[in-house]
Design a protein around this motif. Structure first.
Motif, short mmCIF file in Angstrom:
data_model
loop_
_atom_site.label_atom_id
_atom_site.label_comp_id
_atom_site.label_asym_id
_atom_site.label_seq_id
_atom_site.Cartn_x
_atom_site.Cartn_y
_atom_site.Cartn_z
N VAL A 94 3.11 -4.55 3.30
CA VAL A 94 4.47 -4.84 2.84
C VAL A 94 4.62 -4.55 1.35
O VAL A 94 5.67 -4.05 0.90
CB VAL A 94 4.83 -6.31 3.15
N ASN A 95 3.59 -4.83 0.57
CA ASN A 95 3.66 -4.67 -0.89
C ASN A 95 3.44 -3.23 -1.35
O ASN A 95 3.40 -2.97 -2.56
CB ASN A 95 2.62 -5.57 -1.55
N GLY A 96 3.28 -2.31 -0.42
CA GLY A 96 3.12 -0.91 -0.79
C GLY A 96 1.73 -0.52 -1.20
O GLY A 96 1.52 0.57 -1.76
N GLU A 97 0.75 -1.37 -0.93
CA GLU A 97 -0.64 -1.06 -1.25
C GLU A 97 -1.27 -0.24 -0.11
O GLU A 97 -0.68 -0.06 0.94
CB GLU A 97 -1.41 -2.36 -1.48
N THR A 98 -2.48 0.22 -0.34
CA THR A 98 -3.12 1.13 0.62
C THR A 98 -4.26 0.48 1.41
O THR A 98 -4.77 1.09 2.35
CB THR A 98 -3.69 2.37 -0.11
N THR A 99 -4.65 -0.74 1.04
CA THR A 99 -5.85 -1.34 1.62
C THR A 99 -5.54 -2.20 2.85
O THR A 99 -6.03 -3.31 2.98
CB THR A 99 -6.61 -2.17 0.57
N TRP A 100 -4.73 -1.69 3.76
CA TRP A 100 -4.48 -2.31 5.05
C TRP A 100 -5.11 -1.44 6.12
O TRP A 100 -5.38 -0.26 5.91
CB TRP A 100 -2.98 -2.49 5.31
N ALA A 101 -5.38 -2.03 7.26
CA ALA A 101 -6.19 -1.32 8.25
C ALA A 101 -5.77 -1.66 9.67
O ALA A 101 -5.15 -2.70 9.94
CB ALA A 101 -7.66 -1.69 8.06
N HIS A 102 -6.13 -0.78 10.58
CA HIS A 102 -6.09 -1.06 12.01
C HIS A 102 -7.52 -1.41 12.44
O HIS A 102 -8.47 -0.68 12.11
CB HIS A 102 -5.61 0.15 12.80
N ARG A 153 -22.92 -8.25 -5.84
CA ARG A 153 -21.46 -8.08 -5.90
C ARG A 153 -20.91 -8.56 -4.56
O ARG A 153 -21.21 -7.98 -3.52
CB ARG A 153 -21.12 -6.62 -6.13
N ILE A 154 -20.10 -9.59 -4.61
CA ILE A 154 -19.66 -10.28 -3.40
C ILE A 154 -18.16 -10.11 -3.21
O ILE A 154 -17.38 -10.23 -4.17
CB ILE A 154 -19.97 -11.79 -3.50
N LEU A 155 -17.74 -9.86 -1.98
CA LEU A 155 -16.32 -9.88 -1.64
C LEU A 155 -15.99 -11.23 -1.03
O LEU A 155 -16.52 -11.61 0.02
CB LEU A 155 -16.00 -8.77 -0.64
N ALA A 156 -15.14 -11.98 -1.72
CA ALA A 156 -14.78 -13.32 -1.27
C ALA A 156 -13.53 -13.77 -2.02
O ALA A 156 -13.25 -13.28 -3.12
CB ALA A 156 -15.92 -14.31 -1.52
N THR A 157 -12.81 -14.70 -1.43
CA THR A 157 -11.66 -15.28 -2.13
C THR A 157 -12.14 -16.36 -3.11
O THR A 157 -13.22 -16.92 -2.95
CB THR A 157 -10.66 -15.88 -1.15
N LYS A 158 -11.31 -16.67 -4.08
CA LYS A 158 -11.68 -17.62 -5.12
C LYS A 158 -12.03 -19.01 -4.57
O LYS A 158 -12.98 -19.65 -5.06
CB LYS A 158 -10.57 -17.73 -6.16
N PRO A 159 -11.33 -19.53 -3.53
CA PRO A 159 -11.68 -20.86 -3.03
C PRO A 159 -13.12 -20.97 -2.51
O PRO A 159 -13.68 -22.07 -2.49
CB PRO A 159 -10.67 -21.08 -1.89
N SER A 176 -15.40 -10.11 -6.12
CA SER A 176 -14.21 -9.28 -6.02
C SER A 176 -13.49 -9.66 -4.73
O SER A 176 -13.98 -10.49 -3.95
CB SER A 176 -14.58 -7.79 -6.01
N HIS A 177 -12.34 -9.04 -4.49
CA HIS A 177 -11.56 -9.40 -3.31
C HIS A 177 -10.81 -8.19 -2.78
O HIS A 177 -10.38 -7.33 -3.56
CB HIS A 177 -10.57 -10.52 -3.65
N ARG A 178 -10.66 -8.12 -1.46
CA ARG A 178 -9.75 -7.19 -0.79
C ARG A 178 -9.02 -7.99 0.28
O ARG A 178 -9.64 -8.79 0.99
CB ARG A 178 -10.51 -6.02 -0.14
N PRO A 179 -7.72 -7.81 0.46
CA PRO A 179 -6.98 -8.65 1.40
C PRO A 179 -7.42 -8.50 2.85
O PRO A 179 -7.41 -9.48 3.60
CB PRO A 179 -5.53 -8.18 1.22
N SER A 180 -7.78 -7.31 3.27
CA SER A 180 -8.15 -7.08 4.66
C SER A 180 -9.60 -7.49 4.92
O SER A 180 -10.53 -6.93 4.32
CB SER A 180 -7.98 -5.59 5.01
N LEU A 181 -9.80 -8.44 5.83
CA LEU A 181 -11.17 -8.84 6.19
C LEU A 181 -11.92 -7.68 6.81
O LEU A 181 -13.12 -7.49 6.56
CB LEU A 181 -11.13 -10.01 7.17
N ALA A 182 -11.25 -6.90 7.64
CA ALA A 182 -11.91 -5.75 8.27
C ALA A 182 -12.43 -4.79 7.21
O ALA A 182 -13.56 -4.28 7.31
CB ALA A 182 -10.93 -5.05 9.22
N TYR A 183 -11.62 -4.53 6.19
CA TYR A 183 -12.04 -3.62 5.13
C TYR A 183 -13.17 -4.20 4.32
O TYR A 183 -14.10 -3.49 3.92
CB TYR A 183 -10.83 -3.30 4.25
#
Length: 260
Positions: A94-102, A153-159, A176-183
């Protein structure tokens, strides 16, 4: 018709990308799910419909589990089940970013046997079949060999960095963080990050395909308790996810506090 389940998923994922991009170019109609469960668009529903029709027509004896389809107990009696997230990372979409996935997977008696994660706007197609390795655009994937949790280097949300989750001090890794768990799962499989973790209950459609891809790249993938993941559960969630090379995974797991 594709002969293998993996080929079937790859073809379906690419078609899903075309549908999602068409709706994005046309303009998105955004709704918000109940209980603050996030946005959903007409593209999510259109992709879900197209995937359900194509995949179940090709494999009519397979069950179906998707974020955007009302769940029914029918899938629990099926030996094989498609587990699908039509668009993982809808907020990014929705925000126009590219890091979404099927995210598309086939599960056989609780174990993922084929998985595909496709990011159309980045032209990244991650895929795996059990015991046959993981790939991105045809290139074999392998997890990093980092074994020091403080250098990782870990991908995780701040909480997830809250001290309540850790037995001693929060490890000194770089987050670091990426919104898509699959990614996220695929980035660790690619060795671009050393581990990913999430402590919240994880929906199966978010992680099924990526968990196989990460495992086939050489990682240990479990829930936050250290139990190996099983899918097509009556309540389609796992107790979080930890994915990393075996030694780093062990260091993370031994430092975690877990309470039901």
């Amino acid at each position: 018709m594709p002969e293998s389940d993996l080929d079937l998923l790859i073809d379906a994922a690419r078609q899903a990308g075309e549908i999602a991009l068409y709706h994005k170019a046309k303009g998105l109609e955004v709704q918000h799910k109940a209980d603050d469960a996030g946005p959903v668009t007409q593209a999510d529903f259109a992709v879900d419909k197209a995937l359900r029709e194509a995949l179940t027509a090709a494999r009519p004896d397979y069950g179906w589990l998707s974020e955007e389809t009302r769940d029914t107990p029918d899938r629990l009696g099926r030996e094989r089940v498609f587990i699908v997230d039509p668009i993982d990372g809808t907020r990014s979409f929705v925000n126009g970013e590219t890091t979404w996935a099927h995210s598309l997977a086939v599960v056989n008696q609780g174990r993922v046997t084929q998985g595909v994660v496709y990011l159309p706007e980045m032209d990244l197609l991650y895929s795996a079949s059990r015991a046959q390795g993981a790939f991105c655009n045809g290139e074999r994937l392998s997890v990093s060999d980092i074994s020091d949790i403080h250098a990782a280097r870990i991908l995780a949300t701040k909480p997830n960095m809250d001290p309540q989750h850790w037995r001693q001090d929060v490890p000194g890794f770089t987050r670091s963080h990426r919104p898509s768990l699959a990614y996220r799962l695929c980035l660790v499989a690619q060795g671009r990050y050393d581990a990913m973790l999430t402590f919240r209950p994880s929906w199966e459609w978010d992680i099924a395909a990526g968990a196989l891809i990460l495992s086939e790249a050489g990682a240990t993938v479990t829930d936050r308790k250290g139990d190996f993941l099983r899918f097509n559960n009556a309540i389609p969630q796992t107790a979080g996810v930890i994915g990393a090379g075996a030694e780093l995974h062990g260091q993370i797991a031994e430092r975690l506090v877990y309470t039901d």
